[in-house]
Enzyme design. Sequence first.
Site, PDB file in Angstrom:
ATOM      1  N   ILE A  37       0.834  -1.203   0.000  1.00  0.00           N
ATOM      2  CA  ILE A  37       0.000   0.000   0.000  1.00  0.00           C
ATOM      3  C   ILE A  37       0.874   1.260   0.000  1.00  0.00           C
ATOM      4  O   ILE A  37       0.590   2.237  -0.692  1.00  0.00           O
ATOM      5  CB  ILE A  37      -0.949  -0.016   1.221  1.00  0.00           C
ATOM      6  CG1 ILE A  37      -1.957  -1.177   1.073  1.00  0.00           C
ATOM      7  CG2 ILE A  37      -1.677   1.312   1.365  1.00  0.00           C
ATOM      8  CD1 ILE A  37      -2.825  -1.427   2.303  1.00  0.00           C
ATOM      9  N   TYR A  62      -2.842  -6.122  17.111  1.00  0.00           N
ATOM     10  CA  TYR A  62      -3.007  -5.314  15.896  1.00  0.00           C
ATOM     11  C   TYR A  62      -4.243  -4.402  16.015  1.00  0.00           C
ATOM     12  O   TYR A  62      -4.177  -3.207  15.703  1.00  0.00           O
ATOM     13  CB  TYR A  62      -3.139  -6.269  14.710  1.00  0.00           C
ATOM     14  CG  TYR A  62      -3.248  -5.620  13.354  1.00  0.00           C
ATOM     15  CD1 TYR A  62      -2.134  -5.050  12.744  1.00  0.00           C
ATOM     16  CD2 TYR A  62      -4.459  -5.598  12.677  1.00  0.00           C
ATOM     17  CE1 TYR A  62      -2.225  -4.481  11.487  1.00  0.00           C
ATOM     18  CE2 TYR A  62      -4.563  -5.029  11.412  1.00  0.00           C
ATOM     19  CZ  TYR A  62      -3.439  -4.470  10.819  1.00  0.00           C
ATOM     20  OH  TYR A  62      -3.542  -3.895   9.570  1.00  0.00           O
TER      21      TYR A  62
HETATM   22  N1  LIG Z   1      -3.253  -5.274   3.314  1.00  0.00           N
HETATM   23  C1  LIG Z   1      -4.389  -5.110   3.980  1.00  0.00           C
HETATM   24  O1  LIG Z   1      -5.401  -5.765   3.694  1.00  0.00           O
HETATM   25  C2  LIG Z   1      -4.479  -4.089   5.083  1.00  0.00           C
HETATM   26  C3  LIG Z   1      -5.690  -3.974   5.753  1.00  0.00           C
HETATM   27  C4  LIG Z   1      -5.811  -3.038   6.760  1.00  0.00           C
HETATM   28  C5  LIG Z   1      -4.733  -2.236   7.093  1.00  0.00           C
HETATM   29  N2  LIG Z   1      -3.553  -2.384   6.439  1.00  0.00           N
HETATM   30  C6  LIG Z   1      -2.453  -1.504   6.855  1.00  0.00           C
HETATM   31  O2  LIG Z   1      -1.894  -0.866   5.709  1.00  0.00           O
HETATM   32  C7  LIG Z   1      -0.507  -0.616   5.917  1.00  0.00           C
HETATM   33  C8  LIG Z   1       0.306  -1.192   4.779  1.00  0.00           C
HETATM   34  O3  LIG Z   1       0.011  -2.572   4.674  1.00  0.00           O
HETATM   35  P1  LIG Z   1       0.582  -3.501   3.515  1.00  0.00           P
HETATM   36  O4  LIG Z   1      -0.440  -4.560   3.301  1.00  0.00           O
HETATM   37  O5  LIG Z   1       1.038  -2.702   2.384  1.00  0.00           O
HETATM   38  O6  LIG Z   1       1.826  -4.170   4.294  1.00  0.00           O
HETATM   39  P2  LIG Z   1       3.230  -4.684   3.743  1.00  0.00           P
HETATM   40  O7  LIG Z   1       3.707  -5.637   4.770  1.00  0.00           O
HETATM   41  O8  LIG Z   1       3.138  -5.161   2.328  1.00  0.00           O
HETATM   42  O9  LIG Z   1       4.127  -3.344   3.756  1.00  0.00           O
HETATM   43  C9  LIG Z   1       4.447  -2.699   4.960  1.00  0.00           C
HETATM   44  C10 LIG Z   1       5.738  -1.925   4.773  1.00  0.00           C
HETATM   45  O10 LIG Z   1       6.043  -1.290   6.026  1.00  0.00           O
HETATM   46  C11 LIG Z   1       7.424  -1.442   6.251  1.00  0.00           C
HETATM   47  N3  LIG Z   1       7.750  -1.388   7.670  1.00  0.00           N
HETATM   48  C12 LIG Z   1       7.464  -2.310   8.624  1.00  0.00           C
HETATM   49  N4  LIG Z   1       8.011  -1.966   9.790  1.00  0.00           N
HETATM   50  C13 LIG Z   1       8.674  -0.780   9.598  1.00  0.00           C
HETATM   51  C14 LIG Z   1       9.437   0.067  10.409  1.00  0.00           C
HETATM   52  N5  LIG Z   1       9.674  -0.231  11.710  1.00  0.00           N
HETATM   53  N6  LIG Z   1       9.965   1.192   9.878  1.00  0.00           N
HETATM   54  C15 LIG Z   1       9.754   1.491   8.572  1.00  0.00           C
HETATM   55  N7  LIG Z   1       9.038   0.717   7.748  1.00  0.00           N
HETATM   56  C16 LIG Z   1       8.508  -0.416   8.250  1.00  0.00           C
HETATM   57  C17 LIG Z   1       7.743  -2.812   5.669  1.00  0.00           C
HETATM   58  O11 LIG Z   1       9.150  -2.976   5.442  1.00  0.00           O
HETATM   59  C18 LIG Z   1       6.917  -2.827   4.413  1.00  0.00           C
HETATM   60  O12 LIG Z   1       7.621  -2.301   3.308  1.00  0.00           O
HETATM   61  C19 LIG Z   1      -0.178  -1.225   7.285  1.00  0.00           C
HETATM   62  O13 LIG Z   1      -0.245  -0.229   8.274  1.00  0.00           O
HETATM   63  C20 LIG Z   1      -1.277  -2.230   7.486  1.00  0.00           C
HETATM   64  O14 LIG Z   1      -1.500  -2.520   8.838  1.00  0.00           O
HETATM   65  C21 LIG Z   1      -3.393  -3.307   5.446  1.00  0.00           C
END
Ligand SMILES: NC(=O)c1ccc[n+]([C@@H]2O[C@H](COP(=O)([O-])OP(=O)(O)OC[C@H]3O[C@@H](n4cnc5c(N)ncnc54)[C@H](O)[C@@H]3O)[C@@H](O)[C@H]2O)c1
Length: 465
Positions: free
Chosen positions: A239, A370
Amino acid sequence: MADRYLSLTGTAPGRFLTRRLGLPQPARLRRWSPEAPTLRGQLLHLTAGRSALDLAPVLARSGLDLGLDPGLGLDRDLGLDRNLGLGTDHPVAVVLDATGVRDVETLAEVHAALHPVVRTVAEGGRIVVLGTVPDPADHHRAAVQQGLEGFVRSLGKEIGRGRTVNLVRLTDARPAESTLRFLLSPGSAYVSGQVIEVGGGAGTGAGAGEGARATTAPDDWAKPLAGRTALVTGAARGIGEAVAAALARDGARVVCLDVPAAGAALTAVAGRLGGVALPLDITADDAGARIAEALPGGLDVLVHNAGITRDRRLVNMPAERWSPVLEVNLASVLRTTDALLSGGTLRVGGRIVATASIAGIAGNAGQTNYAASKAGIVGLVRSLGPRALAEYGVTVNAVAPGFIETRMTAAVPLLIREAGRRMNSLAQGGLPVDVAETTAWLASPGSGAVNGQVVRVCGQSLLGA
Ligand SMILES: NC(=O)c1ccc[n+]([C@@H]2O[C@H](COP(=O)([O-])OP(=O)(O)OC[C@H]3O[C@@H](n4cnc5c(N)ncnc54)[C@H](O)[C@@H]3O)[C@@H](O)[C@H]2O)c1
């Protein structure tokens, strides 16, 4: 992990078979692309009750830019059968101004206005109902204005064919322009059943005047972030990468932050977007100071996207699985927000967009850590929004994604993943770009009157609805 069911229902035999079996029928959603940046089609403007809003100029202005033909203005005259030519015209967007609804009789005009129209709305079309914030001093009006919420959420669940229905509560049409543009655009394809307050109200505690002051209509609505700098955390993939791309498309100079271990991917994303890579663990104590140091010219848009999961039921969850989730998803967001606001890095007119989740609204088995962190984001936004706007001229909002197709959800077991995809009004998962488009709208200089809001990007998920 591709959604094979969506591909199947995209074919004629697949559609036939799944229809015969009574299975969900997800439609192909109309999303933004350089070739189709607007919805293109007719905009139908309806009114229920006597409205005090001067909506026509805003709709005419946005309608024209949006590729919509605002030719079907039927306001103040509900002679729909006569004017609409049912069965021939298929509006792609319908705006129903229901701000004048103040009693059960005028609420009936909502039914009268939309009943003959609903069937005609084009596949992937948008319905936006405009209402007011329920007035504590007038319980009749408050009742029927709240009634609009039930109406909109129900219509969103029954309308189908990739069509969305949302409610915007507002007092003034002008600061609502960016919101109307967003909801009437391909960018809002996965946003449905939402209630959005514009201009300050009970939920924000901010006065309408403050919101209007923080709003600057962009010179070019296609590049609203031109000349602005945006920082996106967790931008190396998923995202966050999509958010950085949407903000860069909208003209921002993007600073892409991710953990040093994601270095190569991060550099590639930043390079592709003409931005800057900032390898940094956001949980570092001095993360705020290091970001400020990297941005001597200041920051306009701060997107807290980085997030992790460490799922396990509470009975089996050791502190080692609890703490990192709260550290990344909430504590670091609180710390960096405080540092960048109080240190003056975030400029007046700035925007903070944090990432919540429907898990933080509905709760989810195996995700006490979470969900606590994501509910914390909702609390942060609601509390800080009004104060940050008053003290710093900065808005604070959250996006709450539902099931989005990323590596995070690809790791979910098959049956739960399938349920996540189908259990929403659009019967499919969202894409990272859907969260990105919603973030870009909240980040726009035109969105200063949208503050303290939590906007779900979930296709109207049944969870926490
Ligand atoms: N994918 C979904 O369905 C979904 C649903 C609800 C919420 N979200 C939220 O959306 C956001 C992005 O999710 P995503 O699915 O793209 O996840 P993802 O795991 O694909 O990407 C997350 C990114 O955050 C980075 N990250 C993690 N810890 C970090 C840190 N300490 N410092 C800097 N960067 C860090 C990771 O390296 C990764 O590149 C998150 O906050 C997640 O909780 C996702």
